[in-house]
Enzyme design. Structure first.
Site, PDB file in Angstrom:
ATOM      1  N   LYS A  62       0.807  -1.230   0.000  1.00 26.47           N
ATOM      2  CA  LYS A  62       0.000   0.000   0.000  1.00 26.47           C
ATOM      3  C   LYS A  62       0.840   1.280   0.000  1.00 26.47           C
ATOM      4  O   LYS A  62       0.422   2.286  -0.566  1.00 26.47           O
ATOM      5  CB  LYS A  62      -0.922   0.018   1.219  1.00 26.47           C
ATOM      6  CG  LYS A  62      -2.105  -0.917   1.131  1.00 26.47           C
ATOM      7  CD  LYS A  62      -2.943  -0.781   2.397  1.00 26.47           C
ATOM      8  CE  LYS A  62      -4.250  -1.522   2.283  1.00 26.47           C
ATOM      9  NZ  LYS A  62      -5.149  -1.230   3.418  1.00 26.47           N
ATOM     10  N   ASP A  78     -10.211   3.195   2.544  1.00 29.63           N
ATOM     11  CA  ASP A  78     -10.415   2.611   3.879  1.00 29.63           C
ATOM     12  C   ASP A  78     -11.153   3.571   4.825  1.00 29.63           C
ATOM     13  O   ASP A  78     -12.078   3.170   5.537  1.00 29.63           O
ATOM     14  CB  ASP A  78      -9.075   2.209   4.512  1.00 29.63           C
ATOM     15  CG  ASP A  78      -8.584   0.859   3.997  1.00 29.63           C
ATOM     16  OD1 ASP A  78      -9.421   0.058   3.531  1.00 29.63           O
ATOM     17  OD2 ASP A  78      -7.364   0.612   4.064  1.00 29.63           O
TER      18      ASP A  78
HETATM   19  P1  NAP Z   1      -1.112  -2.826  11.372  1.00 28.07           P
HETATM   20  O1  NAP Z   1      -0.720  -1.687  10.526  1.00 28.07           O
HETATM   21  O2  NAP Z   1      -0.194  -3.980  11.526  1.00 28.07           O
HETATM   22  O3  NAP Z   1      -1.435  -2.244  12.850  1.00 28.07           O
HETATM   23  C1  NAP Z   1      -1.684  -3.119  13.925  1.00 28.07           C
HETATM   24  C2  NAP Z   1      -2.174  -2.321  15.134  1.00 28.07           C
HETATM   25  O4  NAP Z   1      -2.552  -3.272  16.150  1.00 28.07           O
HETATM   26  C3  NAP Z   1      -1.113  -1.423  15.765  1.00 28.07           C
HETATM   27  O5  NAP Z   1      -1.748  -0.289  16.309  1.00 28.07           O
HETATM   28  C4  NAP Z   1      -0.557  -2.321  16.880  1.00 28.07           C
HETATM   29  O6  NAP Z   1       0.012  -1.608  17.954  1.00 28.07           O
HETATM   30  C5  NAP Z   1      -1.820  -2.988  17.343  1.00 28.07           C
HETATM   31  N1  NAP Z   1      -1.552  -4.256  18.043  1.00 28.07           N
HETATM   32  C6  NAP Z   1      -1.097  -5.412  17.513  1.00 28.07           C
HETATM   33  N2  NAP Z   1      -0.956  -6.344  18.479  1.00 28.07           N
HETATM   34  C7  NAP Z   1      -1.316  -5.743  19.652  1.00 28.07           C
HETATM   35  C8  NAP Z   1      -1.387  -6.184  21.004  1.00 28.07           C
HETATM   36  N3  NAP Z   1      -1.046  -7.423  21.353  1.00 28.07           N
HETATM   37  N4  NAP Z   1      -1.818  -5.300  21.956  1.00 28.07           N
HETATM   38  C9  NAP Z   1      -2.183  -4.045  21.614  1.00 28.07           C
HETATM   39  N5  NAP Z   1      -2.137  -3.571  20.337  1.00 28.07           N
HETATM   40  C10 NAP Z   1      -1.703  -4.410  19.370  1.00 28.07           C
HETATM   41  O7  NAP Z   1      -2.513  -3.462  10.898  1.00 28.07           O
HETATM   42  P2  NAP Z   1      -3.711  -2.736  10.092  1.00 28.07           P
HETATM   43  O8  NAP Z   1      -3.483  -2.894   8.640  1.00 28.07           O
HETATM   44  O9  NAP Z   1      -3.901  -1.372  10.646  1.00 28.07           O
HETATM   45  O10 NAP Z   1      -4.949  -3.698  10.461  1.00 28.07           O
HETATM   46  C11 NAP Z   1      -5.436  -3.809  11.787  1.00 28.07           C
HETATM   47  C12 NAP Z   1      -6.678  -4.710  11.801  1.00 28.07           C
HETATM   48  O11 NAP Z   1      -7.709  -4.102  11.028  1.00 28.07           O
HETATM   49  C13 NAP Z   1      -6.463  -6.092  11.184  1.00 28.07           C
HETATM   50  O12 NAP Z   1      -7.174  -7.038  11.955  1.00 28.07           O
HETATM   51  C14 NAP Z   1      -7.090  -5.978   9.806  1.00 28.07           C
HETATM   52  O13 NAP Z   1      -7.591  -7.211   9.320  1.00 28.07           O
HETATM   53  C15 NAP Z   1      -8.244  -5.024  10.089  1.00 28.07           C
HETATM   54  N6  NAP Z   1      -8.674  -4.248   8.905  1.00 28.07           N
HETATM   55  C16 NAP Z   1      -9.988  -4.290   8.572  1.00 28.07           C
HETATM   56  C17 NAP Z   1     -10.439  -3.569   7.490  1.00 28.07           C
HETATM   57  C18 NAP Z   1     -11.891  -3.623   7.115  1.00 28.07           C
HETATM   58  O14 NAP Z   1     -12.228  -3.230   5.991  1.00 28.07           O
HETATM   59  N7  NAP Z   1     -12.786  -4.061   7.994  1.00 28.07           N
HETATM   60  C19 NAP Z   1      -9.537  -2.782   6.735  1.00 28.07           C
HETATM   61  C20 NAP Z   1      -8.187  -2.740   7.112  1.00 28.07           C
HETATM   62  C21 NAP Z   1      -7.768  -3.484   8.218  1.00 28.07           C
HETATM   63  P3  NAP Z   1       1.598  -1.231  17.947  1.00 28.07           P
HETATM   64  O15 NAP Z   1       1.721   0.018  17.137  1.00 28.07           O
HETATM   65  O16 NAP Z   1       1.903  -1.035  19.386  1.00 28.07           O
HETATM   66  O17 NAP Z   1       2.326  -2.410  17.350  1.00 28.07           O
END
Ligand code: NAP
Length: 273
Positions: free
Chosen positions: A66, A100
């Site tokens: 992305k 998004d």
């Molecule tokens: P990302 O960039 O990897 O970000 C992950 C986030 O989760 C960070 O803020 C991270 O915190 C936090 N995190 C991970 N493990 C954690 C833990 N054990 N305790 C507390 N915080 C934790 O991922 P992303 O792309 O933003 O996606 C996040 C989620 O959204 C995924 O499940 C994805 O499938 C979902 N999503 C859904 C849609 C939809 O259309 N519904 C669209 C996009 C994403 P740190 O910064 O501290 O590591």
């Protein structure tokens, strides 16, 4: 001849986008088809330029491409702010967009929730949080960004303040932050398969007038949403955002309003809920 659309990323095999878009094309009798293509970061330029040369209608872009795709597209203002592209269109050059944030906004609106002027607690500071934060700040929401790594939330809030109201913090004060919030959004991966029993917030910390939106969609009924229901709060699942971000990509490529219900049924059926 069919117009081809696709999603590029790695991994991409389990993407629900082909199912979602192909069901929309079928419903509207459009001579189009949508496929998933596994592409590694070093090949992203070739993949996008190749798709343009082959006459593709458009592309979705997912992890880990992305940000890298920004190097080769003419990005719209919000994709530039977010620093990531999830939709590439070929109608006029190669343009980049990010659906998004708008998907999250429309997911809430579809449930009767407006975000303008609302106090929103957005948990997370990753890619999805960034898109939601910029979009919601533009819409006039007051945002508190809370993240495990507080420095990431503080930096994101600093970036978002160029367009709206945002402060960043860690997770230590979550109960107090929830008390002040009207809408709570989980944009972390907490609760996602296989750790489906995890949640950062439990029912005893919520109120019936709180709106709880979990963008995680695998599983659809996350522990957070089960806790929200227990507290009598409105619980909105991540399928809504998935479908609305897809519908916005569809509109960008085709100029046609997507059949949201058909796309949602296809996704919910695949996720068995
Ligand atoms: P990302 O960039 O990897 O970000 C992950 C986030 O989760 C960070 O803020 C991270 O915190 C936090 N995190 C991970 N493990 C954690 C833990 N054990 N305790 C507390 N915080 C934790 O991922 P992303 O792309 O933003 O996606 C996040 C989620 O959204 C995924 O499940 C994805 O499938 C979902 N999503 C859904 C849609 C939809 O259309 N519904 C669209 C996009 C994403 P740190 O910064 O501290 O590591």
């Amino acid at each position: 001849m069919k117009t081809i659309f696709g999603i590029i990323g790695n991994p991409v095999e389990h993407s629900l986008s082909p199912l979602m878009h192909n069901s929309a094309f079928r419903k509207l009798n459009m001579d189009c088809t949508y496929h998933a293509f596994r592409v590694d970061p070093q090949d992203v330029h070739g993949a996008v330029l190749g798709a343009k040369s082959l006459g593709f209608g458009g592309l979705n872009v997912t992890i880990p491409l992305k940000e890298k795709v920004l190097e080769i597209v003419d990005a719209d203002p919000i994709a530039k702010e977010i620093g990531a592209v999830n939709t590439v269109d070929f109608k006029s050059g190669i343009t980049g967009h990010n659906s998004d944030g708008i998907g999250a906004k429309r997911a809430l609106e579809a449930c009767g929730i407006s975000i303008t002027g609302k106090n929103i607690l957005l948990i997370g500071a990753g890619g999805a949080a960034r898109a939601i934060a910029f979009q919601f700040a533009h819409e006039g929401a007051a945002l508190v960004l809370a993240n495990r790594t507080a420095s990431r939330a503080i930096k994101l809030a600093q970036d978002v303040r160029s367009v709206g109201d945002a402060i960043g913090t860690g997770l230590e004060d979550l109960p107090k932050l929830i008390d002040k919030a009207e809408i709570l959004i989980n944009s972390t991966s907490i609760g996602m398969h296989p750790d489906t029993n995890k949640t950062l917030v439990t029912a005893d910390q919520m109120r019936p007038d709180l709106v709880v939106f979990d963008i995680v969609y695998n599983p659809v009924k996350t522990r957070l949403l089960r806790e929200a229901k227990k507290a009598g709060a409105l619980a909105i699942d991540g399928v809504n955002m998935l479908v609305h971000q897809g519908a916005e990509s569809f509109r960008i490529w085709t100029g046609v309003e997507a059949p949201i219900d058909i796309m949602e049924d296809a996704v919910r059926c695949a996720l068995k809920c």
